[in-house]
Design an enzyme around this catalytic site. Structure first.
Site, mmCIF file in Angstrom:
data_model
loop_
_atom_site.group_PDB
_atom_site.id
_atom_site.type_symbol
_atom_site.label_atom_id
_atom_site.label_comp_id
_atom_site.label_asym_id
_atom_site.label_seq_id
_atom_site.Cartn_x
_atom_site.Cartn_y
_atom_site.Cartn_z
ATOM 1 N N VAL A 39 0.783 -1.012 -0.092
ATOM 2 C CA VAL A 39 -0.009 0.125 0.117
ATOM 3 C C VAL A 39 0.979 1.218 -0.019
ATOM 4 C CG1 VAL A 39 -1.848 1.229 1.253
ATOM 5 C CG2 VAL A 39 -1.812 -1.390 1.464
ATOM 6 N N GLU A 54 -3.025 -10.371 4.119
ATOM 7 C CA GLU A 54 -2.054 -9.900 5.182
ATOM 8 C C GLU A 54 -0.892 -10.568 5.212
ATOM 9 O OE1 GLU A 54 -3.550 -7.042 6.903
ATOM 10 O OE2 GLU A 54 -4.727 -7.195 5.357
ATOM 11 N N LYS A 111 -12.762 -5.303 10.696
ATOM 12 C CA LYS A 111 -13.586 -4.367 9.773
ATOM 13 C C LYS A 111 -14.853 -4.105 10.202
ATOM 14 C CE LYS A 111 -10.635 -5.278 5.906
ATOM 15 N NZ LYS A 111 -10.535 -6.210 4.859
ATOM 16 N N GLY A 171 -1.038 -9.401 -3.764
ATOM 17 C CA GLY A 171 -0.811 -8.307 -2.484
ATOM 18 C C GLY A 171 -2.161 -8.088 -1.899
ATOM 19 N N ILE A 174 -13.490 1.306 -1.637
ATOM 20 C CA ILE A 174 -14.811 2.061 -1.392
ATOM 21 C C ILE A 174 -14.854 2.920 -0.294
ATOM 22 C CG2 ILE A 174 -17.059 1.136 -0.949
ATOM 23 C CD1 ILE A 174 -16.336 -1.728 -1.405
ATOM 24 N N ASP A 225 -9.545 -10.564 9.819
ATOM 25 C CA ASP A 225 -9.412 -9.212 9.538
ATOM 26 C C ASP A 225 -11.009 -8.594 9.141
ATOM 27 O OD1 ASP A 225 -8.031 -7.427 7.397
ATOM 28 O OD2 ASP A 225 -9.487 -8.148 6.403
HETATM 29 P P1 NDP Z 1 3.344 -4.770 3.444
HETATM 30 O O1 NDP Z 1 3.680 -5.777 4.471
HETATM 31 O O2 NDP Z 1 3.146 -4.772 2.121
HETATM 32 O O3 NDP Z 1 4.002 -3.560 3.811
HETATM 33 C C1 NDP Z 1 4.538 -2.942 4.988
HETATM 34 C C2 NDP Z 1 5.874 -2.404 4.901
HETATM 35 O O4 NDP Z 1 6.249 -1.875 6.338
HETATM 36 C C3 NDP Z 1 7.063 -3.361 4.582
HETATM 37 O O5 NDP Z 1 7.906 -2.770 3.638
HETATM 38 C C4 NDP Z 1 7.487 -3.495 5.940
HETATM 39 O O6 NDP Z 1 9.355 -4.105 6.030
HETATM 40 C C5 NDP Z 1 7.559 -2.452 6.254
HETATM 41 N N1 NDP Z 1 7.782 -2.279 7.906
HETATM 42 C C6 NDP Z 1 7.154 -3.108 8.922
HETATM 43 N N2 NDP Z 1 7.439 -2.889 10.131
HETATM 44 C C7 NDP Z 1 8.125 -1.680 9.932
HETATM 45 C C8 NDP Z 1 8.800 -0.842 11.128
HETATM 46 N N3 NDP Z 1 8.916 -1.226 12.275
HETATM 47 N N4 NDP Z 1 9.791 -0.034 10.575
HETATM 48 C C9 NDP Z 1 9.558 0.486 9.307
HETATM 49 N N5 NDP Z 1 9.060 -0.219 8.464
HETATM 50 C C10 NDP Z 1 8.433 -1.347 8.489
HETATM 51 O O7 NDP Z 1 1.775 -4.356 4.020
HETATM 52 P P2 NDP Z 1 0.547 -3.746 3.242
HETATM 53 O O8 NDP Z 1 1.123 -2.683 2.323
HETATM 54 O O9 NDP Z 1 -0.054 -4.957 2.377
HETATM 55 O O10 NDP Z 1 -0.436 -3.395 4.485
HETATM 56 C C11 NDP Z 1 -0.210 -2.255 5.230
HETATM 57 C C12 NDP Z 1 -1.249 -1.702 5.987
HETATM 58 O O11 NDP Z 1 -2.510 -1.625 5.115
HETATM 59 C C13 NDP Z 1 -1.554 -2.911 6.803
HETATM 60 O O12 NDP Z 1 -2.194 -2.478 8.124
HETATM 61 C C14 NDP Z 1 -2.707 -3.607 6.088
HETATM 62 O O13 NDP Z 1 -3.554 -4.381 7.083
HETATM 63 C C15 NDP Z 1 -3.437 -2.419 5.445
HETATM 64 N N6 NDP Z 1 -4.256 -2.820 4.344
HETATM 65 C C16 NDP Z 1 -3.752 -3.450 3.317
HETATM 66 C C17 NDP Z 1 -4.412 -3.821 1.947
HETATM 67 C C18 NDP Z 1 -3.690 -4.567 1.044
HETATM 68 O O14 NDP Z 1 -4.507 -4.952 0.046
HETATM 69 N N7 NDP Z 1 -2.616 -4.977 1.164
HETATM 70 C C19 NDP Z 1 -5.695 -3.212 1.981
HETATM 71 C C20 NDP Z 1 -6.316 -2.273 2.996
HETATM 72 C C21 NDP Z 1 -5.453 -2.312 4.051
HETATM 73 P P3 NDP Z 1 9.205 -5.637 5.937
HETATM 74 O O15 NDP Z 1 8.692 -6.093 4.553
HETATM 75 O O16 NDP Z 1 10.830 -5.703 5.789
HETATM 76 O O17 NDP Z 1 8.527 -6.380 6.873
HETATM 77 N N1 HSE Z 2 -6.133 -8.710 3.455
HETATM 78 C C1 HSE Z 2 -7.110 -7.609 3.385
HETATM 79 C C2 HSE Z 2 -8.223 -8.248 2.288
HETATM 80 C C3 HSE Z 2 -6.534 -6.526 2.681
HETATM 81 O O1 HSE Z 2 -7.965 -9.524 1.666
HETATM 82 O O2 HSE Z 2 -9.514 -7.979 2.311
HETATM 83 C C4 HSE Z 2 -7.672 -5.379 2.609
HETATM 84 O O3 HSE Z 2 -8.084 -4.798 3.851
#
Ligand code: NDP
Ligand code: HSE
Length: 436
Positions: free
Chosen positions: A15, A191, A206, A188, A137, A202
């Site tokens: 994200v 979680e 929500k 992607g 959404i 999850d």
């Molecule tokens: P990712 O795991 O892809 O990204 C998280 C990033 O943050 C990674 O690069 C990770 O590094 C880094 N990170 C973790 N801990 C630390 C830290 N302490 N300091 C610095 N960097 C850190 O997650 P997403 O992008 O998929 O999700 C992010 C958030 O968005 C979550 O809360 C998720 O629930 C939410 N979300 C995700 C959706 C999706 O479709 N993916 C949709 C809606 C919400 P590393 O990989 O090295 O751990």
């Molecule tokens: N893992 C979550 C899902 C990401 O599949 O809906 C979006 O919140």
């Protein structure tokens, strides 16, 4: 000249990368639309060497979150690392520094939302979380603002994209649960810990957020009944299909007699139900309000671009408020519904059930199953006996009329101990379309 608002972005994963990209690549368009210049001032991730598919301007990146939290120029702190800690600590610190916070972290909101909102209020800062439910959404804004004049009796959501994707792929492509999950991970959607998706947590996070916005109820994760997808087999998907239903991962908030049901579980929906054709990674949220009646919101529930779009919409809101010196967020603590007195006990809910018994194929079995169900006040709507298999074990599928959850549990406890019942009975609740 438009005011400049500096953003600090923590977490450059699925994200976060999408958000950074939009802020950099669409900066002109955003400025035009917001009336303020939004600058990506600093990004932080613990691994800066990994390729993100685009080039971040030099000098923007750090591995130290406090370079964002303690930077007085940064007015908007975006948390996209996920999980409870250290995300909670970073957000609290940022709020205490007076920064407005944008997050997509539904797990954290469900576990510690109360604390975060309290600290935000004390600090005079706002906490935005559009991307936490429904991906692209804009359901948070809709509930918080657009539908403010309504009292709701029902919110039904397909709010976990991964589990909807799994069930859809199992049904449409006939692939296994594990193959479908591998695909969802590649896209992607899943979680970091995919059991959050598969086991319903999850969706329950929500649902807690939707219940807060829709009903003013601060539900704890333990207040929500949760069942995941692991008990759903190809066979159940296929039998449901033959009976005119599909299996959907549903999050349900329903007001019944001044009580609120909160539950997440796979659910049989008649193919005529509004949510029945929400497939793949798509999410949909059905709402019934006393003023607007039925409404359905539909879109991509997970993945980089839809989620990044939701995060950027929050950033745009804050930037607009900051550039005009006002915050127009409607506070959450005033939303308490006067119509709901307590949460409903799961044993009290009433629905129709799909029941699959695996039994020895011999005379008298159906009568004995029906007898136990009858003694527990469960009336049978239809019975479907499937073909005989090797070892003479056959699936018998029954649809019940409306029955009380506690009665179904008691009946199944008895049935699963009968000598001709060879596997634990599968019970799936149904959700009927709303009467017109
Ligand atoms: P990712 O795991 O892809 O990204 C998280 C990033 O943050 C990674 O690069 C990770 O590094 C880094 N990170 C973790 N801990 C630390 C830290 N302490 N300091 C610095 N960097 C850190 O997650 P997403 O992008 O998929 O999700 C992010 C958030 O968005 C979550 O809360 C998720 O629930 C939410 N979300 C995700 C959706 C999706 O479709 N993916 C949709 C809606 C919400 P590393 O990989 O090295 O751990
Ligand atoms: N893992 C979550 C899902 C990401 O599949 O809906 C979006 O919140």
């Amino acid at each position: 000249m438009n005011q400049t608002i500096h953003v600090g972005l923590l977490g450059l994963g699925t994200v976060g990368t999408g958000v950074a990209r939009v802020l950099l690549e669409k900066s002109r368009l955003l400025e035009q639309r917001i009336g303020a210049r939004v600058i990506l001032h600093r990004v932080c991730d613990r691994d800066l060497r990994r390729s993100r598919g685009f080039r971040l301007p030099a000098g923007l990146s750090t591995t130290d979150p406090y370079k964002l939290i303690q930077d007085p120029q940064i007015k908007i702190f975006v948390e996209l690392i996920g999980g409870i800690e250290p995300a909670r600590t970073f957000i609290l610190e940022a709020l205490r520094q007076g920064k407005h916070v944008v997050t997509a972290n539904k797990a954290l909101l469900a576990h510690a939302g109360h604390e975060l909102f309290d600290v935000a209020t004390q600090a005079g800062a706002d906490l935005y979380f559009e991307a936490s439910v429904g991906g692209g959404i804009p359901i948070i804004k809709v509930l918080r603002e657009g539908l403010i004049a309504n009292d709701f009796d029902t919110i039904l959501g397909i709010v976990n994209g991964t589990s909807n994707y799994l069930l859809t792929r199992m049904r449409e492509a006939g692939i296994s649960f594990h193959e479908a999950l591998a695909e969802a991970k590649r896209h992607g959607y899943a979680e970091r810990d995919p059991s959050l998706d598969i086991d319903g947590h999850d969706a329950s996070h929500k649902l807690a957020i939707l219940a807060l916005l829709g009903f003013g109820i601060q539900a704890r994760p333990s207040d929500i009944h949760i069942e995941g997808l692991r008990t759903i087999s190809q066979a159940d998907i296929q039998y449901a299909e033959e009976l005119g239903y599909c299996v959907k991962p549903l999050a349900i908030a329903k007001q019944v007699n001044h009580e609120l049901e909160l539950r997440v579980h796979p659910t049989l929906l008649a193919k005529t139900h509004l949510l029945a054709n929400v497939n793949g990674v798509y999410n949909a949220i059905y709402i019934h309000g006393d003023m607007v009646g039925s409404m359905l919101f539909y879109g991509r529930g997970a993945g980089q671009n839809p989620t990044a779009a939701a995060v950027v919409s929050d950033i745009a809101d804050v930037a607009r408020h900051l550039s005009r010196g006002v915050s127009s967020l409607i506070p959450l603590h005033r939303r308490q519904s006067h119509r709901i007195l307590r949460l409903r006990r799961m044993g009290d809910i009433e629905t129709r059930y799909y029941l699959r018994f695996m039994v020895t194929d011999r005379p008298g079995v159906l009568a004995r199953l029906a007898g136990v169900l009858g003694r527990h006040q469960i009336s049978i709507a239809s019975v479907h006996q499937k073909e005989r298999r090797a070892a003479r074990i056959v699936p018998v599928v029954m649809m019940s009329h409306e029955a009380k959850e506690s009665h179904v549990h008691q009946a199944l406890r008895v049935i699963d101990h009968l000598e001709f019942v060879k596997q634990r009975t599968v019970a799936i609740r149904t959700e009927a379309p709303r009467a017109k």
